[in-house]
Motif scaffolding. Structure first.
Motif, mmCIF file in Angstrom:
data_model
loop_
_atom_site.group_PDB
_atom_site.id
_atom_site.type_symbol
_atom_site.label_atom_id
_atom_site.label_comp_id
_atom_site.label_asym_id
_atom_site.label_seq_id
_atom_site.Cartn_x
_atom_site.Cartn_y
_atom_site.Cartn_z
ATOM 1 N N ASP A 1 3.574 -7.335 21.294
ATOM 2 C CA ASP A 1 4.699 -6.314 20.973
ATOM 3 C C ASP A 1 4.223 -5.189 20.039
ATOM 4 O OD1 ASP A 1 6.528 -7.486 22.833
ATOM 5 O OD2 ASP A 1 7.367 -8.674 20.937
ATOM 6 N N ILE A 2 2.862 -5.556 19.392
ATOM 7 C CA ILE A 2 2.321 -4.688 18.336
ATOM 8 C C ILE A 2 2.572 -3.173 18.861
ATOM 9 C CG2 ILE A 2 0.409 -3.979 16.926
ATOM 10 C CD1 ILE A 2 -0.339 -6.975 16.976
ATOM 11 N N GLU A 3 1.955 -2.737 19.819
ATOM 12 C CA GLU A 3 1.904 -1.412 20.181
ATOM 13 C C GLU A 3 3.293 -1.052 20.929
ATOM 14 O OE1 GLU A 3 -1.321 0.437 22.372
ATOM 15 O OE2 GLU A 3 -2.391 -1.581 22.096
ATOM 16 N N ILE B 1 7.942 3.249 7.422
ATOM 17 C CA ILE B 1 7.646 2.301 6.527
ATOM 18 C C ILE B 1 6.242 2.746 5.555
ATOM 19 C CG2 ILE B 1 6.941 -0.184 6.236
ATOM 20 C CD1 ILE B 1 9.923 0.105 7.077
ATOM 21 N N ASP B 2 6.459 2.441 4.352
ATOM 22 C CA ASP B 2 5.245 3.016 3.556
ATOM 23 C C ASP B 2 4.560 1.831 3.036
ATOM 24 O OD1 ASP B 2 3.843 5.258 2.535
ATOM 25 O OD2 ASP B 2 4.775 4.880 0.685
ATOM 26 N N SER B 3 5.329 0.803 2.876
ATOM 27 C CA SER B 3 4.492 -0.455 2.173
ATOM 28 C C SER B 3 3.461 -0.972 3.387
ATOM 29 C CB SER B 3 5.485 -1.478 2.437
ATOM 30 O OG SER B 3 6.593 -1.411 1.316
ATOM 31 N N LYS B 4 2.565 -1.653 2.758
ATOM 32 C CA LYS B 4 1.337 -2.106 3.283
ATOM 33 C C LYS B 4 1.854 -3.262 4.667
ATOM 34 C CE LYS B 4 -3.055 -4.420 2.768
ATOM 35 N NZ LYS B 4 -3.901 -5.026 2.225
ATOM 36 N N VAL B 5 1.572 -2.994 5.665
ATOM 37 C CA VAL B 5 1.907 -3.943 7.016
ATOM 38 C C VAL B 5 0.788 -4.505 7.689
ATOM 39 C CG1 VAL B 5 3.179 -3.807 9.197
ATOM 40 C CG2 VAL B 5 4.210 -2.428 7.130
ATOM 41 N N LEU C 1 -8.308 -10.113 18.090
ATOM 42 C CA LEU C 1 -9.668 -10.992 18.536
ATOM 43 C C LEU C 1 -10.206 -11.533 17.016
ATOM 44 C CD1 LEU C 1 -11.284 -8.450 20.701
ATOM 45 C CD2 LEU C 1 -9.885 -10.546 21.385
ATOM 46 N N ASN C 2 -10.073 -10.872 16.011
ATOM 47 C CA ASN C 2 -10.382 -11.479 14.636
ATOM 48 C C ASN C 2 -9.713 -10.582 13.652
ATOM 49 O OD1 ASN C 2 -11.826 -8.985 13.917
ATOM 50 N ND2 ASN C 2 -13.352 -9.547 15.373
ATOM 51 N N ALA C 3 -10.054 -10.870 12.470
ATOM 52 C CA ALA C 3 -9.215 -10.402 11.018
ATOM 53 C C ALA C 3 -9.675 -9.006 11.068
ATOM 54 C CB ALA C 3 -9.919 -11.464 10.030
ATOM 55 N N THR C 4 -10.545 -8.476 11.508
ATOM 56 C CA THR C 4 -10.686 -7.064 11.320
ATOM 57 C C THR C 4 -10.216 -6.129 12.397
ATOM 58 O OG1 THR C 4 -12.835 -7.185 12.473
ATOM 59 C CG2 THR C 4 -12.948 -7.756 10.003
ATOM 60 N N GLU C 5 -9.590 -6.646 13.082
ATOM 61 C CA GLU C 5 -9.112 -5.691 14.267
ATOM 62 C C GLU C 5 -7.949 -4.993 13.588
ATOM 63 O OE1 GLU C 5 -6.937 -5.923 18.432
ATOM 64 O OE2 GLU C 5 -7.102 -7.829 17.434
ATOM 65 N N VAL C 6 -7.891 -3.605 13.917
ATOM 66 C CA VAL C 6 -6.957 -2.787 13.609
ATOM 67 C C VAL C 6 -6.167 -2.000 14.897
ATOM 68 C CG1 VAL C 6 -6.295 -0.744 12.185
ATOM 69 C CG2 VAL C 6 -7.969 -2.138 11.273
ATOM 70 N N ILE C 7 -5.054 -1.931 15.120
ATOM 71 C CA ILE C 7 -4.445 -1.463 15.960
ATOM 72 C C ILE C 7 -3.835 -0.247 15.911
ATOM 73 C CG2 ILE C 7 -2.733 -1.714 18.279
ATOM 74 C CD1 ILE C 7 -3.026 -4.721 17.987
ATOM 75 N N LYS C 8 -4.262 0.827 16.273
ATOM 76 C CA LYS C 8 -3.810 2.214 15.862
ATOM 77 C C LYS C 8 -2.962 2.857 17.317
ATOM 78 C CE LYS C 8 -8.205 2.831 13.707
ATOM 79 N NZ LYS C 8 -9.340 3.773 13.809
ATOM 80 N N LYS C 9 -1.870 3.424 17.019
ATOM 81 C CA LYS C 9 -1.010 4.162 17.887
ATOM 82 C C LYS C 9 -0.029 5.291 17.093
ATOM 83 C CE LYS C 9 2.254 3.535 21.791
ATOM 84 N NZ LYS C 9 3.127 2.658 22.233
ATOM 85 N N ASN C 10 -0.191 6.533 17.649
ATOM 86 C CA ASN C 10 0.707 7.554 17.148
ATOM 87 C C ASN C 10 0.464 7.835 15.542
ATOM 88 O OD1 ASN C 10 1.873 7.832 19.721
ATOM 89 N ND2 ASN C 10 3.156 6.325 19.371
ATOM 90 N N GLY C 11 -0.729 7.658 15.132
ATOM 91 C CA GLY C 11 -0.788 7.919 13.590
ATOM 92 C C GLY C 11 -0.686 6.533 12.679
ATOM 93 N N VAL C 12 -0.021 5.363 13.126
ATOM 94 C CA VAL C 12 0.112 4.181 12.442
ATOM 95 C C VAL C 12 -1.006 3.383 12.942
ATOM 96 C CG1 VAL C 12 1.670 2.382 12.102
ATOM 97 C CG2 VAL C 12 2.580 4.643 12.595
ATOM 98 N N GLU C 13 -1.558 2.486 11.903
ATOM 99 C CA GLU C 13 -2.542 1.542 11.931
ATOM 100 C C GLU C 13 -2.003 0.203 11.402
ATOM 101 O OE1 GLU C 13 -6.024 2.693 9.959
ATOM 102 O OE2 GLU C 13 -6.329 4.475 10.964
ATOM 103 N N PHE D 1 8.684 1.026 15.636
ATOM 104 C CA PHE D 1 9.582 0.538 14.554
ATOM 105 C C PHE D 1 8.980 1.141 13.235
ATOM 106 C CE2 PHE D 1 10.898 -2.137 11.202
ATOM 107 C CZ PHE D 1 12.322 -1.903 11.199
ATOM 108 N N LEU D 2 7.896 0.801 12.907
ATOM 109 C CA LEU D 2 7.321 1.326 11.598
ATOM 110 C C LEU D 2 7.316 2.940 11.496
ATOM 111 C CD1 LEU D 2 4.031 -1.146 11.240
ATOM 112 C CD2 LEU D 2 6.339 -1.264 10.270
ATOM 113 N N LYS D 3 6.934 3.664 12.472
ATOM 114 C CA LYS D 3 7.059 5.071 12.658
ATOM 115 C C LYS D 3 8.479 5.617 12.466
ATOM 116 C CE LYS D 3 4.830 8.878 14.821
ATOM 117 N NZ LYS D 3 3.634 9.123 13.748
ATOM 118 N N LYS D 4 9.196 5.017 13.296
ATOM 119 C CA LYS D 4 10.663 5.513 13.102
ATOM 120 C C LYS D 4 11.377 5.210 11.763
ATOM 121 C CE LYS D 4 15.317 5.015 15.275
ATOM 122 N NZ LYS D 4 16.026 4.137 16.299
#
Length: 173
Positions: free
Chosen positions: A101-103, A115-119, A25-37, A109-112
């Motif tokens: 496809d984010i969630e 990935i430690d870099s900023k995404v 919706l905007n630049a401040t949205e953060v999608i969170k799932k399974n401890g990954v933001e 993918f990031l969790k598996k």
């Protein structure tokens, strides 16, 4: 062949209007799932990351989970992130995955892959306007990478090995 597929897929995604429900919706949205933001940006909010002048070197890699060459080079970005973290180097992985496809694909993918870099996700369907703002020579194919520090910047529309990536980083350090 794989690079060609990524180019065609990027053109298809960026060149077509899509009617799916927009998740970002905007630049401040953060999608969170399974401890990954994963923060989601439109290009206007993201563009500031391309022009930071704070004595830090940045590697900004444009990629997607559906791009085989992108996935193949991600471990090299992770190594650089870990080895240069204390040397004022920041690795930012800019996912061009579609919002739906984010969630279901990106976060798992990031969790598996640990990935430690900023995404972050760049969700701005008007790629025809923002791709040339990233770099005037960019065709839109991925992977693509910007390595910069201050006013020194280099753009690469290619895949990297670890040694190639480190060599290019050292050009700006």
């Amino acid at each position: 062949m794989n690079r060609f597929f990524c180019f065609i897929a990027a053109l298809t995604f960026f060149g077509c209007a899509h009617n799916e429900k927009k998740i970002a919706l905007n630049a401040t949205e953060v999608i969170k799932k399974n401890g990954v933001e994963v923060p989601v940006y439109d290009f206007e909010a993201f563009e500031n990351l391309l022009h930071q002048n704070d004595n830090k070197a940045r590697i900004i890699n444009f990629w997607a989970t559906w791009c085989k060459p992108c996935i193949a080079e991600l471990p090299y970005f992770e190594l650089i992130n870990n080895q240069y973290r204390d040397k004022e180097v920041e690795v930012i992985l800019v996912s061009l995955d579609i919002p739906s496809d984010i969630e279901t694909k990106l976060i798992p993918f990031l969790k598996k892959q640990k990935i430690d870099s900023k995404v972050l996700v760049l969700d701005d369907p008007d790629a025809n306007s923002w791709i040339p703002k990233v770099n005037s020579t960019w065709s839109g194919a991925i992977p693509a990478t910007i390595i910069y520090k201050g006013n020194t910047a280099h753009f690469y529309e290619q895949s990297f090995t670890y040694n190639e990536l480190e060599k290019q980083l050292k050009r700006v350090l």
